[in-house]
Design an enzyme around this catalytic site. Structure first.
Site, mmCIF file in Angstrom:
data_model
loop_
_atom_site.group_PDB
_atom_site.id
_atom_site.type_symbol
_atom_site.label_atom_id
_atom_site.label_comp_id
_atom_site.label_asym_id
_atom_site.label_seq_id
_atom_site.Cartn_x
_atom_site.Cartn_y
_atom_site.Cartn_z
ATOM 1 N N SER A 261 0.839 -1.192 0.000
ATOM 2 C CA SER A 261 0.000 0.000 0.000
ATOM 3 C C SER A 261 0.874 1.242 0.000
ATOM 4 O O SER A 261 1.871 1.308 0.728
ATOM 5 C CB SER A 261 -0.913 0.011 1.232
ATOM 6 O OG SER A 261 -1.654 1.213 1.281
ATOM 7 N N GLU A 262 0.475 2.251 -0.800
ATOM 8 C CA GLU A 262 1.306 3.443 -0.969
ATOM 9 C C GLU A 262 1.639 4.151 0.332
ATOM 10 O O GLU A 262 2.684 4.773 0.462
ATOM 11 C CB GLU A 262 0.612 4.472 -1.888
ATOM 12 C CG GLU A 262 0.397 4.026 -3.310
ATOM 13 C CD GLU A 262 -1.042 3.609 -3.565
ATOM 14 O OE1 GLU A 262 -1.702 4.244 -4.399
ATOM 15 O OE2 GLU A 262 -1.488 2.660 -2.898
ATOM 16 N N ASN A 263 0.723 4.100 1.300
ATOM 17 C CA ASN A 263 0.959 4.892 2.511
ATOM 18 C C ASN A 263 1.877 4.195 3.504
ATOM 19 O O ASN A 263 2.133 4.720 4.573
ATOM 20 C CB ASN A 263 -0.365 5.245 3.189
ATOM 21 C CG ASN A 263 -0.997 4.068 3.869
ATOM 22 O OD1 ASN A 263 -0.938 2.951 3.367
ATOM 23 N ND2 ASN A 263 -1.621 4.283 5.003
#
Length: 538
Positions: free
Chosen positions: A335-337
């Site tokens: 996930s990008e975060n």
């Protein structure tokens, strides 16, 4: 004598250290200030300041510092933040009071007031790809004035003309400037300038009395690079501890980057989309036609996963496809975060969704900051990215982030994800838009997310492979349809694979309807319980 003087000095130094709790450094003298009232920590932020504000969605946002800016009434701020919270929380509160003049962000999302102010010309918005935003901040903190990236080449980011501010009549008042383009090793890259701020407002978990800081789980996100990129960094924490409470090697942000520390009194830690598991006795709702269409795409998309693959999945259909990963393979979801090793299992006793909702992390998972996350993405370490689209062209151009003057959600991390040369890009979408308008076209007429970046298109009717030079090849059709049927609902020509196969494989997937994905299977075999966490856990 001189030796006695030195020994006396050392004794005085030791006494001071043990009795008055002072801390000394050979660096330039700078007093680190601790505050009990967040208002005191931000009251000197002037009108027109550039403020870096940490967080991702509502995860890890400096709630108390933002609320204190409401009280100071400071105006004309330039706020650098991945997004602007929601209408009634986070930076959305400062938008309501018109204290922000310009947002530098990657994602508008579901903030209705943010979108309204932008489209009506009340707010300047510089939309920036999420990975580029993280790297611009990281570079600013490292003293690097600019860098080159493939992200955004062939789009409005490179060409210029992206609306920063609209006039009231809908025309563009301020447009973005074109970027310098250079070629390295046969690929095109654009130059991006770094970002620094006058102030950074950061949310961390704990600070020690020397000013060292650690974060909790995904709350690193943009907070970590922002700490380093401002003249004055103000960190609000949940706890202030004694020096030595955490080992030196576990510190995320050394004290050199921290100027002010505030102990927050209370935190709401709101979850944008709180989802709970429905009772087993509840009868499932009858499926609508749209549900059947989506499920068909989801089940076919799940066949794209391969054993050992690292994958990043977009909102909606792509993420739902992870629930149908075959139980005999392992797929690592990123996930990008800032998570590697998450899972979304709708069939387990843990209701887990992604996209600002709850998720489960696995044994061996890792948390990291947004700049590290996009280093994985841009560096080609992600094998597969799957995302939705408004339009895809014959040669693989992708458009999925805005309809000029009408709707803007922002590109988020999509531009970075599709720009990596080492990543397979799969688009999942309904074959046609409302009114049977074509979504697969000769040429996209909406602003591009990426140029010649799509490798495969999956719809409820067909599957196409995309060649950047030859165009589309139809490789599968849904049972009951023919290539001629697909031609009637597709807005461009395509080749037909000689060995085209019906999508009977999707029917086989029905046997997986009550089968959880491999990650749950793995945990059950180990007799371990996946840890419940939040994608937006602070």
């Amino acid at each position: 004598n001189e030796m006695d003087i030195l020994l006396d000095s050392w004794g005085l130094f030791s006494t001071c250290m043990s009795t008055c709790g002072c801390y000394f450094s050979t660096s330039s003298q700078r007093s680190r200030q601790f505050y009990s009232d967040p208002l005191d920590a931000v009251k000197d932020i002037p009108n027109g300041a550039t403020v870096l504000v940490g967080g991702f969605g509502l995860c890890g946002i400096p709630e108390n510092l933002i609320n204190s800016l409401l009280k100071t009434g400071v105006k004309s701020l330039t706020a650098v933040s991945n997004n602007a919270g929601v209408d009634d929380f986070g930076l959305g509160l400062l938008l309501q009071t018109k204290q922000i003049k310009r947002m530098i962000s990657s994602y508008v999302g579901e903030n209705v007031e943010f979108e309204r102010q932008y489209l009506s010309g009340e707010l300047e918005v510089e939309l920036t790809p999420q990975g580029t935003l993280a790297e611009r901040i990281r570079a600013g903190g490292a003293g690097v004035p600019a860098f080159f990236t493939a992200t955004g080449y062939g789009t409005l980011i490179q060409e210029g003309g992206s609306p920063i501010k609209y006039n009231k009549d809908g025309t563009i008042a301020i447009a973005s400037e074109p970027r310098e383009v250079r070629e390295f090793n046969g690929r095109h890259y654009i130059m991006e300038k770094s970002i620094t701020g006058d102030f950074a407002l950061v949310k961390a978990w704990k600070a020690d009395k020397a000013g060292n800081v650690i974060f909790r789980k995904t709350a690193r996100n943009f907070n970590q690079p922002m700490c380093k990129a401002a003249k004055i960094t103000i960190v609000e924490v949940e706890e202030i501890v004694d020096v030595g409470t955490f080992a030196a090697e576990d510190i995320h942000i050394p004290s050199i980057y921290v100027h002010r520390i505030v102990k927050g009194d209370s935190y709401e830690k709101r979850i944008e989309r709180r989802t709970v598991k429905k009772g087993q006795a509840e009868n499932p709702k009858p499926k609508k036609d749209s549900d059947i269409v989506r499920e068909r795409i989801i089940r076919r998309a799940a066949l794209e996963f391969e054993d050992g693959m690292y994958a990043n999945l977009g909102i909606g259909i792509p993420m739902l496809a992870s629930n149908f990963i075959k139980p005999d393979i392992t797929v690592h979801l990123q996930s990008e975060n800032g998570i590697l090793g998450l899972v979304t299992l709708h069939k387990l006793p843990f209701n887990n969704l992604i996209c600002k909702e709850t998720v489960t992390v696995l044994p061996g998972a890792a948390y990291f900051s947004s700049d590290d996350s996009f280093a994985m993405i841009r560096g080609g370490h992600i094998n597969l990215t799957m995302l939705g689209a408004m339009q895809v062209s014959k040669y693989g151009d992708l458009a999925n982030w805005m309809i000029p003057g009408k709707m803007v959600k922002g590109m988020g991390g999509a531009m970075d994800l599709v720009a990596s040369a080492g990543t397979k890009v799969v688009v999942t979408m309904e074959h046609s838009a409302k009114g049977d308008k074509h979504k697969i076209l000769e040429k996209c007429n909406l602003p591009l997310t990426g140029k010649q970046c799509v490798d495969r298109i999956i719809t409820e009717k067909a599957v196409f492979d995309v060649d950047k030079d030859k165009g589309l090849t139809l490789i599968e059709v849904w049972e009951g349809l023919t290539p001629d049927d697909i031609k009637k609902c597709t807005g461009t020509d395509f080749e037909v694979n000689e060995t085209i196969e019906l999508q009977k494989r999707i029917i086989i997937l029905n046997t997986l309807h009550h089968t959880v994905c491999n990650i749950a299977h793995y945990d059950i075999l180990l007799h371990t319980k996946p840890s419940n966490t939040y994608l937006n856990e602070n």
